[in-house]
Design a protein around this motif. Structure first.
Motif, PDB file in Angstrom:
ATOM      1  N   THR A   1     -41.002  22.379   4.562  1.00 21.94           N
ATOM      2  CA  THR A   1     -41.791  21.126   4.691  1.00 21.94           C
ATOM      3  C   THR A   1     -41.781  20.636   6.132  1.00 21.94           C
ATOM      4  OG1 THR A   1     -42.116  18.931   3.807  1.00 21.94           O
ATOM      5  CG2 THR A   1     -39.849  19.644   3.981  1.00 21.94           C
ATOM      6  N   GLU A   2     -42.829  19.946   6.515  1.00 23.56           N
ATOM      7  CA  GLU A   2     -43.059  19.607   7.924  1.00 23.56           C
ATOM      8  C   GLU A   2     -43.504  18.146   8.003  1.00 23.56           C
ATOM      9  OE1 GLU A   2     -45.127  22.573  10.944  1.00 23.56           O
ATOM     10  OE2 GLU A   2     -46.674  21.423   9.899  1.00 23.56           O
ATOM     11  N   ARG A   3     -43.315  17.559   9.189  1.00 30.08           N
ATOM     12  CA  ARG A   3     -43.796  16.191   9.405  1.00 30.08           C
ATOM     13  C   ARG A   3     -44.849  16.159  10.498  1.00 30.08           C
ATOM     14  NH1 ARG A   3     -38.124  12.685   9.309  1.00 30.08           N
ATOM     15  NH2 ARG A   3     -37.939  12.663   7.032  1.00 30.08           N
ATOM     16  N   THR A   4     -45.806  15.245  10.353  1.00 33.60           N
ATOM     17  CA  THR A   4     -46.760  15.003  11.423  1.00 33.60           C
ATOM     18  C   THR A   4     -46.886  13.507  11.651  1.00 33.60           C
ATOM     19  OG1 THR A   4     -48.939  15.622  12.312  1.00 33.60           O
ATOM     20  CG2 THR A   4     -48.873  14.933   9.999  1.00 33.60           C
ATOM     21  N   PHE A   5     -47.418  13.141  12.811  1.00 34.51           N
ATOM     22  CA  PHE A   5     -47.597  11.739  13.161  1.00 34.51           C
ATOM     23  C   PHE A   5     -49.067  11.377  13.030  1.00 34.51           C
ATOM     24  CE2 PHE A   5     -48.453   8.476  16.445  1.00 34.51           C
ATOM     25  CZ  PHE A   5     -47.680   7.462  15.918  1.00 34.51           C
ATOM     26  N   SER A   6     -49.337  10.233  12.433  1.00 36.46           N
ATOM     27  CA  SER A   6     -50.711   9.787  12.195  1.00 36.46           C
ATOM     28  C   SER A   6     -50.885   8.354  12.689  1.00 36.46           C
ATOM     29  CB  SER A   6     -50.991   9.847  10.683  1.00 36.46           C
ATOM     30  OG  SER A   6     -52.093   9.030  10.320  1.00 36.46           O
ATOM     31  N   VAL A  71     -52.185   1.337  12.293  1.00 38.66           N
ATOM     32  CA  VAL A  71     -51.108   1.690  11.370  1.00 38.66           C
ATOM     33  C   VAL A  71     -50.551   3.032  11.826  1.00 38.66           C
ATOM     34  CG1 VAL A  71     -50.482   2.207   8.984  1.00 38.66           C
ATOM     35  CG2 VAL A  71     -52.175   0.432   9.467  1.00 38.66           C
ATOM     36  N   VAL A  72     -49.286   3.033  12.239  1.00 33.16           N
ATOM     37  CA  VAL A  72     -48.638   4.297  12.619  1.00 33.16           C
ATOM     38  C   VAL A  72     -47.915   4.846  11.396  1.00 33.16           C
ATOM     39  CG1 VAL A  72     -48.457   3.821  15.094  1.00 33.16           C
ATOM     40  CG2 VAL A  72     -46.631   3.032  13.576  1.00 33.16           C
ATOM     41  N   GLN A  73     -47.997   6.160  11.232  1.00 34.58           N
ATOM     42  CA  GLN A  73     -47.459   6.785  10.023  1.00 34.58           C
ATOM     43  C   GLN A  73     -46.741   8.100  10.310  1.00 34.58           C
ATOM     44  OE1 GLN A  73     -51.328   7.412   8.107  1.00 34.58           O
ATOM     45  NE2 GLN A  73     -50.866   5.757   6.678  1.00 34.58           N
ATOM     46  N   VAL A  74     -45.784   8.415   9.460  1.00 37.21           N
ATOM     47  CA  VAL A  74     -45.191   9.751   9.416  1.00 37.21           C
ATOM     48  C   VAL A  74     -45.618  10.370   8.097  1.00 37.21           C
ATOM     49  CG1 VAL A  74     -43.074  11.111   9.474  1.00 37.21           C
ATOM     50  CG2 VAL A  74     -43.205   8.954  10.760  1.00 37.21           C
ATOM     51  N   LEU A  75     -46.283  11.513   8.175  1.00 38.64           N
ATOM     52  CA  LEU A  75     -46.739  12.216   6.976  1.00 38.64           C
ATOM     53  C   LEU A  75     -45.904  13.475   6.796  1.00 38.64           C
ATOM     54  CD1 LEU A  75     -50.621  12.037   7.539  1.00 38.64           C
ATOM     55  CD2 LEU A  75     -49.090  10.309   6.533  1.00 38.64           C
ATOM     56  N   GLU A  76     -45.571  13.772   5.548  1.00 38.45           N
ATOM     57  CA  GLU A  76     -44.719  14.920   5.252  1.00 38.45           C
ATOM     58  C   GLU A  76     -45.369  15.812   4.203  1.00 38.45           C
ATOM     59  OE1 GLU A  76     -40.185  14.437   5.243  1.00 38.45           O
ATOM     60  OE2 GLU A  76     -40.656  14.680   3.113  1.00 38.45           O
ATOM     61  N   ALA A  80     -47.810  20.257   7.247  1.00 38.64           N
ATOM     62  CA  ALA A  80     -48.390  18.916   7.400  1.00 38.64           C
ATOM     63  C   ALA A  80     -49.294  18.789   8.640  1.00 38.64           C
ATOM     64  CB  ALA A  80     -47.275  17.874   7.468  1.00 38.64           C
ATOM     65  N   VAL A  81     -48.904  19.410   9.754  1.00 38.40           N
ATOM     66  CA  VAL A  81     -49.690  19.273  10.990  1.00 38.40           C
ATOM     67  C   VAL A  81     -51.090  19.844  10.788  1.00 38.40           C
ATOM     68  CG1 VAL A  81     -49.889  20.004  13.413  1.00 38.40           C
ATOM     69  CG2 VAL A  81     -47.674  19.235  12.521  1.00 38.40           C
ATOM     70  N   ALA A  82     -51.154  21.094  10.381  1.00 34.04           N
ATOM     71  CA  ALA A  82     -52.453  21.768  10.194  1.00 34.04           C
ATOM     72  C   ALA A  82     -53.240  21.144   9.046  1.00 34.04           C
ATOM     73  CB  ALA A  82     -52.235  23.253   9.943  1.00 34.04           C
ATOM     74  N   LYS A  83     -52.542  20.813   7.970  1.00 31.20           N
ATOM     75  CA  LYS A  83     -53.220  20.231   6.811  1.00 31.20           C
ATOM     76  C   LYS A  83     -53.878  18.902   7.170  1.00 31.20           C
ATOM     77  CE  LYS A  83     -51.969  20.590   2.430  1.00 31.20           C
ATOM     78  NZ  LYS A  83     -51.105  20.461   1.234  1.00 31.20           N
ATOM     79  N   TYR A  84     -53.157  18.052   7.930  1.00 30.59           N
ATOM     80  CA  TYR A  84     -53.736  16.749   8.286  1.00 30.59           C
ATOM     81  C   TYR A  84     -54.920  16.913   9.235  1.00 30.59           C
ATOM     82  CZ  TYR A  84     -54.014  11.751   9.298  1.00 30.59           C
ATOM     83  OH  TYR A  84     -54.451  10.455   9.435  1.00 30.59           O
ATOM     84  N   MET A  88     -58.489  15.362   8.497  1.00 31.74           N
ATOM     85  CA  MET A  88     -59.134  14.434   9.445  1.00 31.74           C
ATOM     86  C   MET A  88     -60.558  14.856   9.761  1.00 31.74           C
ATOM     87  SD  MET A  88     -56.156  13.398  12.210  1.00 31.74           S
ATOM     88  CE  MET A  88     -56.729  14.651  13.264  1.00 31.74           C
ATOM     89  N   GLY A  89     -60.776  16.155   9.952  1.00 30.37           N
ATOM     90  CA  GLY A  89     -62.079  16.652  10.386  1.00 30.37           C
ATOM     91  C   GLY A  89     -62.205  16.653  11.901  1.00 30.37           C
ATOM     92  N   ALA A  90     -63.328  17.172  12.392  1.00 30.10           N
ATOM     93  CA  ALA A  90     -63.541  17.315  13.838  1.00 30.10           C
ATOM     94  C   ALA A  90     -63.481  15.965  14.555  1.00 30.10           C
ATOM     95  CB  ALA A  90     -64.878  17.986  14.101  1.00 30.10           C
TER      96      ALA A  90
END
Ligand code: GTP
Ligand code: MG
Length: 138
Positions: A1-6, A71-76, A80-84, A88-90
């Motif tokens: 599992t991975e985390r990304t910042f949003s 709104v700052v977020q951590v997504l897991e 997660a990085v590639a999936k988000y 998001m889209g282009a």
């Protein structure tokens, strides 16, 4: 599992779309494990977008990112990085695929509703700029 910042950008908070965007994030299987609504300072925005400081749109970008709350977020999740990035889209909503956040909600290449880290390495750096470990609960 991975985390990304949003980041849900000021055009999202202005139009009261944070819940709608979060629904797309969660439907994609990403978990929001950290979340805070803040007014970014000019210094925070300049630091966050430092890699773009030579780009012609840098001033406009900092202006926009400080124009209202974000709104700052951590997504897991799995990848997660590639999936988000996919969800998001282009960057330019005119080029974003059907069903993506930017296709559904974004207004222009500048006011494009969301930010997502472009690598796991940058995700860790970006998360550390806005969250302590105690602010994240997976
Ligand atoms: P982020 O997830 O926000 O990093 O977007 P990205 O990786 O899809 O795009 P990139 O890193 O190339 O650019 C960062 C941000 O700068 C974009 O999300 C836009 O908000 C903004 N941006 C990019 N190109 C332009 C432009 O031509 N004009 C303006 N005003 N903003 C731009
Ligand atoms: Mg980027």
């Amino acid at each position: 599992t991975e985390r990304t910042f949003s980041i849900l950008k000021p055009d999202a908070t202005k139009r009261n779309l944070t819940g709608a965007v979060n629904a797309v994030i969660e439907e994609a299987g990403l978990r929001i494990v950290g979340q805070r609504r803040i007014q970014m300072s000019r210094a925070q925005a300049e630091k966050f977008y430092e890699v773009h400081k030579e780009r012609p749109f840098f001033g406009e970008l900092v202006e926009f990112m400080t124009s209202g709350p974000v709104v700052v977020q951590v997504l897991e999740g799995e990848n997660a990085v590639a999936k988000y990035r996919e969800v998001m889209g282009a960057t330019n909503p005119a080029q974003a695929a059907e069903g993506t956040i930017r296709k559904r909600f974004a207004q222009s290449v500048g006011e494009n509703t969301v930010h997502g880290s472009d690598s796991a390495e940058n995700a860790a750096i970006e998360i550390a700029q806005f969250f302590g470990e105690g602010d994240i609960a997976g």
